[in-house]
Design an enzyme around this catalytic site. Sequence first.
Site, PDB file in Angstrom:
ATOM      1  N   GLU B  63       0.815  -1.221   0.000  1.00 17.40           N
ATOM      2  CA  GLU B  63       0.000   0.000   0.000  1.00 17.40           C
ATOM      3  C   GLU B  63       0.847   1.269   0.000  1.00 17.40           C
ATOM      4  OE1 GLU B  63      -0.495  -2.601   2.013  1.00 17.40           O
ATOM      5  OE2 GLU B  63      -2.585  -3.239   1.857  1.00 17.40           O
ATOM      6  N   HIS B 132     -10.865  -5.215  10.971  1.00 23.97           N
ATOM      7  CA  HIS B 132     -11.580  -5.256   9.686  1.00 23.97           C
ATOM      8  C   HIS B 132     -12.990  -4.679   9.807  1.00 23.97           C
ATOM      9  CE1 HIS B 132      -8.395  -8.202   8.969  1.00 23.97           C
ATOM     10  NE2 HIS B 132      -8.645  -8.120   7.678  1.00 23.97           N
TER      11      HIS B 132
END
Lengths: 328, 337
Positions: B63, B132
């Site tokens: 990322e 998450h």
Amino acid sequence: MLPTSEKKKWMYENMLVSRFFEEAMETIYMEGKTPVFNMAEGPIPGEMHLSNGQEPCAVGVCAHLKPSDVVTATHRPHHQAIAKGVDLKLMAAEIFGKKTGLSGGRGGHMHIFDADVNFACSGIIAQGLGPAVGAALSKQMKGDDSVAVAFLGEGAVNQGAFHESLNLAAVWKLPVIFVIEDNSWGISVSKADSTAVKHNAVRAQAYNMPGRFIADNDPIALYDVAGIAIEDARAGKGPTLIEVETTRLAGHFMGDAEGYRPDGELDRLKSKDPIVRMKNLLIDEGVITDDENLQITQKAQKLVDEAIEFARESDYPEPAEALDKVFV
Amino acid sequence: MENERKLTIARSMAEATAQEMRRDENVFVMGEDIGQLGGVYGNTRGLIEEFGSKRIRDTPISETAFIGAAVGAAQDGMRPVVELMFVDFFGVCFDAIYNLMAKNIYFSGGKFKVPMVLMTSGGGGYSDGGQHSQVLYGTFAHLPGMKVVCPSNAYDAKGLMATAIRDDNPVVYMYHKSLQGMGWLGTEQGATVHTPEEEYTIPFGEAKIVKEGSDVTIVGVGLGVHNGLKAAKLLEEKGVNAEVVDLRTLVPLDRDTVFNSVKKTGHLIVVDEDYQSYGLTGEIIATIAERDITALKASPQRVAYPDIPIPFSRPMERFALPNPEKIVNAYAKMKEQ
């Protein structure tokens, strides 16, 4: 790929401008900071990272670049900016925090941005690598033969961004060149104490790209290797990693007492000053005469003097201009 | 409704992206699993078939590199749309977001443009655990230099995506997993609405009054809007007429619409799935208090996530999440004062 006499002369002139600029910074930075050193005082406040001794890394690479090529640089950016063709007056004014500066005083010495020559730098270690990869992706997608160059220090190779960016550049075969300026010190921590390999060029193998090592701060050898790397990148052959063994002749930043340096190191490095060596090389090879050297030296000093004068005489921005340019 | 064309948010995001890619060859998409898979949340589905793998690029799990690369490509004239799969993952790459993407326009005095969209999913309620399930709206909205979009339905999602892609500034496009319309995730039906096929844009900084009312203003974004609407129904049974405001974008924030609504109703409840402290709920209440505290006839209330990591176990997670009943209770508490 050896430089022509003209290129050698350009490299020498540019190294001189860079060195004189840093010498001016060194003097002006201390104005208002004696007898008590306070980083907030004087015409140039904040941190100041000088590039004395690292000039060969910038000129050996940038001698091959055109304005449309993108450079991302480091927190020690002046030599890289000057070699890329950033306007010296506007850069000086930015470092003084003046309204006439490249960014109107919003960036400062660690945030030199010049859209005209596609130059940007950053105060965070290894932060410029991702943007260089992206600029290279942009060039590749547009079918343009321009390239991107990311300069970094040897301390940056231990950041995740380094490994992620090299891998991505290689996977996508992007026209990007990573140039490590190995001055052997990450602030006060030596390369030997921070890095598991002697030469970072070997890390290129992990990313399936050529890795080149340039010993002894040699701008001519770097010109040769960088020229091949850039030519390969323009031809679609993908990225290259280059590590240059260079010398940091100043502290990490101004005010650094450098107590961590082994005795005699600085004298040894200064005896190998790349400016002096480049001058001697050019005179020995008959590229320039002593008289021409004097002229070149005076011209470089004049450029710097004019830039500093422009910066000093420029106005500060209106304080409330701070609120502008968050968005375009 | 005649000629109704109901789309999920996922499909409307993909449709807007495809339309923008047709009108501007500099638009491209990159991120993890956005190619063949079409995005874990379906928001790039169908794009690789039309545009190919050069413009729809699957990335390695890097990322920092690909968000940093998006910044570099954007500065070089491209318009990348990048996906950070879960907003929870920003911890591995936040430098590229808040120190790079969000600051280069300012550092360059406005001479560098950074026209990129960072799409990311948020939201819990399906026992995916504490790494998450977060929304983290406040973290992004707090830091200057990036616009923040949070659609609550497919119509808005499409128009806001088109606006985001055409913007010369970095935009964080935060979609809620429970609104996406993915088969394997429980979906709020109210998010799947009529969405015209033709191109359109929705300006940033314009909140929408999704239900008019006179007694209390309920402010939220994303799933919070739907909780607000459900609460309004429950309140209606008690004879309370609630107004529900969908902020649609957090940056820029339409403070005027919120203020005018509160001035009318005199009562304010802010709903947020983000952690309560130092976030959206406090910001909205401060907006009213600073502008004219006499607009409030009772102390404002907030229904937000407690300041705890998100628990896995179903009863514990449900206990912590905002819901319509909590909003109704907040109204009752306000009236008791």
